[in-house]
Write an enzyme that holds these catalytic residues in place. Sequence first.
Site, PDB file in Angstrom:
ATOM      1  N   GLU A 236       0.848  -1.191   0.000  1.00  0.00           N
ATOM      2  CA  GLU A 236       0.000   0.000   0.000  1.00  0.00           C
ATOM      3  C   GLU A 236       0.884   1.242   0.000  1.00  0.00           C
ATOM      4  OE1 GLU A 236      -2.466   2.576  -0.438  1.00  0.00           O
ATOM      5  OE2 GLU A 236      -3.524   0.670  -0.084  1.00  0.00           O
TER       6      GLU A 236
ATOM      7  N   ASP B 132       4.581   0.803  -4.265  1.00  0.00           N
ATOM      8  CA  ASP B 132       3.906   0.174  -5.391  1.00  0.00           C
ATOM      9  C   ASP B 132       4.067  -1.350  -5.335  1.00  0.00           C
ATOM     10  OD1 ASP B 132       3.064  -0.666  -7.943  1.00  0.00           O
ATOM     11  OD2 ASP B 132       3.788   1.165  -8.891  1.00  0.00           O
TER      12      ASP B 132
ATOM     13  N   ASP C 142      -8.492   1.654  -7.711  1.00  0.00           N
ATOM     14  CA  ASP C 142      -8.976   2.871  -8.347  1.00  0.00           C
ATOM     15  C   ASP C 142      -9.498   2.514  -9.739  1.00  0.00           C
ATOM     16  OD1 ASP C 142      -9.273   5.397  -9.617  1.00  0.00           O
ATOM     17  OD2 ASP C 142      -7.771   6.262  -8.280  1.00  0.00           O
TER      18      ASP C 142
ATOM     19  N   ASP D 111     -16.897  -2.210  -6.814  1.00  0.00           N
ATOM     20  CA  ASP D 111     -18.300  -1.809  -6.844  1.00  0.00           C
ATOM     21  C   ASP D 111     -18.546  -0.811  -7.973  1.00  0.00           C
ATOM     22  OD1 ASP D 111     -17.024   0.410  -5.835  1.00  0.00           O
ATOM     23  OD2 ASP D 111     -18.561   0.878  -4.356  1.00  0.00           O
TER      24      ASP D 111
ATOM     25  N   TYR E 174     -14.616   0.595   2.828  1.00  0.00           N
ATOM     26  CA  TYR E 174     -14.861   1.148   1.493  1.00  0.00           C
ATOM     27  C   TYR E 174     -16.067   0.477   0.872  1.00  0.00           C
ATOM     28  CZ  TYR E 174     -14.078   2.854  -3.230  1.00  0.00           C
ATOM     29  OH  TYR E 174     -14.235   3.467  -4.447  1.00  0.00           O
ATOM     30  N   GLU E 175     -16.122  -0.839   0.955  1.00  0.00           N
ATOM     31  CA  GLU E 175     -17.247  -1.566   0.379  1.00  0.00           C
ATOM     32  C   GLU E 175     -18.553  -1.183   1.059  1.00  0.00           C
ATOM     33  OE1 GLU E 175     -18.891  -6.128   0.114  1.00  0.00           O
ATOM     34  OE2 GLU E 175     -16.742  -5.789   0.384  1.00  0.00           O
TER      35      GLU E 175
END
Length: 244
Positions: free
Chosen positions: A98, A125, A147, A183, A223-224
């Site tokens: 991350e 990365d 993203d 999503d 996030y979900e």
Amino acid sequence: MKQKSSDHASFQPPEQRFFGRRKGPALSDRKQGLIDELLPGISVPVDLEQEAAPGQLKPADIFSGDARAFWLEIGFGKGEHLAWQAENHSHVGLIGCEPYLNGVAGLLTHIEEEGIDNIRVYGDDARHVLSRLPDASIDRVFLLHPDPWPKRRHARRRFVNPSNLDQIARVLVDNGEFRVGTDHPVYREWTAIQMSLRSDFEWLASTPEDWLVRPQDWPETRYEAKALEGRATYFRYCRLPRNS
């Protein structure tokens, strides 16, 4: 003006560059302390001065002898999913990548509070790690809510692209699993198309429930839970056995 040769050597096409954020709001003293004190002891050792080559980074070398399998999460966000997997699979060594510093601090908070000892962290990365792992060295790869880069002109920035999928296929063991969660409708379609072009992966779905219903061993992330773009999709792919 003539371009210098060094510029050519350092050039990377869009699908191989990093475009995300690396730092957000200032960290609290506690989280900064975790970055300074806890992170160095569990960081994945990657030498960016050395040209990347498969086999430089052996998972067994960065975990204790108790790890019987190795999993990799690409972009772990605040670390809820990675921490859950580590707590529920104590025999697995998990590598989390991350580049967002605040996300790394979030994971370190989980590690400290829950006493997790089977996670190693790379705060940059994920492709730096992928390119250095040996062939067939990872049992499961997670890519959750990357993203989407929804604009057409940014499509080459999406992590699901032939170059990265080649690396994931290379490092996965035969019958290893690649999970992608999103999503976003654009990324859902993009992932389905890109993976359908692969001859080294098989989609583990026979009914709509297999990709519309979250598996029991796939915990929900914050996030979900926000459902920013709509209903989540849970892609699971098997790395087909290599030809012997």
